[in-house]
Design a protein around this motif. Structure first.
Motif, PDB file in Angstrom:
ATOM      1  N   THR A 131       0.826  -1.207   0.000  1.00 35.69           N
ATOM      2  CA  THR A 131       0.000   0.000   0.000  1.00 35.69           C
ATOM      3  C   THR A 131       0.864   1.261   0.000  1.00 35.69           C
ATOM      4  N   ARG A 132       2.084   1.172   0.471  1.00 31.80           N
ATOM      5  CA  ARG A 132       2.957   2.352   0.505  1.00 31.80           C
ATOM      6  C   ARG A 132       3.359   2.804  -0.897  1.00 31.80           C
ATOM      7  N   ARG A 137      -4.287   6.357  -0.448  1.00 33.66           N
ATOM      8  CA  ARG A 137      -4.742   6.455   0.936  1.00 33.66           C
ATOM      9  C   ARG A 137      -5.305   5.105   1.362  1.00 33.66           C
ATOM     10  N   CYS A 138      -4.931   4.665   2.558  1.00 35.05           N
ATOM     11  CA  CYS A 138      -5.379   3.364   3.069  1.00 35.05           C
ATOM     12  C   CYS A 138      -6.208   3.584   4.338  1.00 35.05           C
ATOM     13  N   THR A 140      -7.578   1.157   7.578  1.00 37.57           N
ATOM     14  CA  THR A 140      -7.588  -0.153   8.231  1.00 37.57           C
ATOM     15  C   THR A 140      -8.636  -0.152   9.339  1.00 37.57           C
ATOM     16  N   ASN A 227       2.538   6.503   6.356  1.00 35.62           N
ATOM     17  CA  ASN A 227       2.045   5.406   5.528  1.00 35.62           C
ATOM     18  C   ASN A 227       0.745   5.761   4.809  1.00 35.62           C
ATOM     19  N   THR A 229      -2.145   6.355   5.894  1.00 35.64           N
ATOM     20  CA  THR A 229      -3.168   5.424   6.383  1.00 35.64           C
ATOM     21  C   THR A 229      -3.923   6.021   7.561  1.00 35.64           C
ATOM     22  N   HIS A 231      -6.131   4.652  10.648  1.00 41.31           N
ATOM     23  CA  HIS A 231      -6.424   3.424  11.394  1.00 41.31           C
ATOM     24  C   HIS A 231      -7.664   3.648  12.257  1.00 41.31           C
TER      25      HIS A 231
END
Length: 318
Positions: A131-132, A137-138, A140, A227, A229, A231
């Motif tokens: 994903t990096r 954009r991630c 979780t 990252n 991301t 969370h």
């Protein structure tokens, strides 16, 4: 604008009945914008319910989104029909050369197991690393959030003395975060987990920012800019009856389970619960997608490159 999902996906009928606009492929290609590509790595046993939950929230945003359902390559689902998986899901090994504007990794009912004992742990950590470089954009969710901060930042998880189960209030700590636009100072969130991550374990100098936290259940939302991301340790995506279904399932199985807190009226499981988190669920996903749209490059090939991070961009083909 609508979400574009396969015509035969069970979620389509559910969303259409709820008034969510679902686009077919022919209509989608007529529009002069590039659809946002969002992948969903679905680790939950009930694939259909989970994919519907996320498609509902993604489909409510005012942008055209193309949703790709992804599964662990060699993991065989025991709770979802093989033909459903073969028809609608792609193994990660088939999509890992592709780029995505957004990518969501769901939770999984494996939280009491050590991370490295999970049968697909090696592939999951490969996905996190992927994903990096292949995702703008991630996001979780729950156990996946715990797994991601453990993988990226070495944070341990802690077993709770009893399951955190119910609807709990969380306090917004960074109201200026683009992910929290329109949020109330405190907001309710469904929680269903036996482990937790602690803010005290967040390593210094890694850029992690706690956006929302609960007095009873701890970390809720953590931004991880390094990252790209977000969370989320809880379950804003849950439907009204999801916690009730979990409670009924465990009672029927003879498990010791407390009534979910702050959920049933007067703690009476015979009475239907009220959804008090739906608006914030829609806000969070709308904000996340808006931030993707604002910053993702039009040229999909450049997604994941350092030069594109944080820059305003467009997905419109002018």
């Amino acid at each position: 604008m609508p979400i574009k999902i396969p015509d035969g996906l069970p979620a389509r009928r559910t969303l259409e009945a709820e008034g969510v606009t679902v686009m077919n492929e022919t209509d989608a290609i007529r529009q002069d914008i590039r659809p946002l590509r969002i992948g969903l790595l679905n680790l939950m046993p009930d694939k259909i319910r989970t994919e519907t939950q996320f498609a509902r929230l993604i489909g409510a945003t005012p942008l055209q989104v193309e949703l790709t359902l992804v599964r662990i390559t060699d993991h065989v689902s025991r709770h979802t029909a093989a033909d459903h998986m073969a028809t609608f899901y792609r193994p990660w090994s088939d999509v890992k050369t592709e780029k995505f504007d957004g990518f969501i990794v769901t939770g999984a009912p494996v939280e009491l197991l050590p991370f490295d004992s999970i049968t697909y742990w090696d592939e999951l950590t490969d996905i996190f690393d992927w994903t990096r470089t292949h995702v703008h954009r991630c996001l979780t969710i729950c156990w996946a959030a715990q797994a991601a901060v453990h993988h990226f930042h070495g944070m341990p998880k802690h077993t709770l003395p009893q399951k955190a189960f119910g609807v709990f209030r969380h306090r917004v700590l960074v109201p200026t975060s683009p992910y929290l636009r329109g949020f109330s100072d405190r907001f309710p969130t469904p929680v269903s987990r036996r482990t937790s991550m602690l803010s005290a374990d967040i390593p210094a100098g890694r850029g992690l920012s706690v956006l929302a936290e609960g007095e009873e259940t701890g970390l809720c939302l953590v931004d991880d800019p390094e990252n790209r991301t977000l969370h989320m340790f809880d379950h804003l995506e849950y439907e009204t009856a999801t916690l009730a279904a979990e409670y009924t399932r465990d009672v029927a199985a003879g498990k010791t389970i407390a009534i979910p807190k702050n959920y049933f009226p007067d703690d009476d499981p015979s009475r239907p619960p009220e959804n008090r988190w739906r608006s914030h669920a829609h806000l969070l996903f709308a904000n996340w997608i808006a931030e993707i749209y604002r910053t993702t490059p039009f040229d999909v090939a450049t997604i994941g490159q350092d030069a594109t991070i944080g820059q305003d961009a467009t997905v419109r083909s002018d």
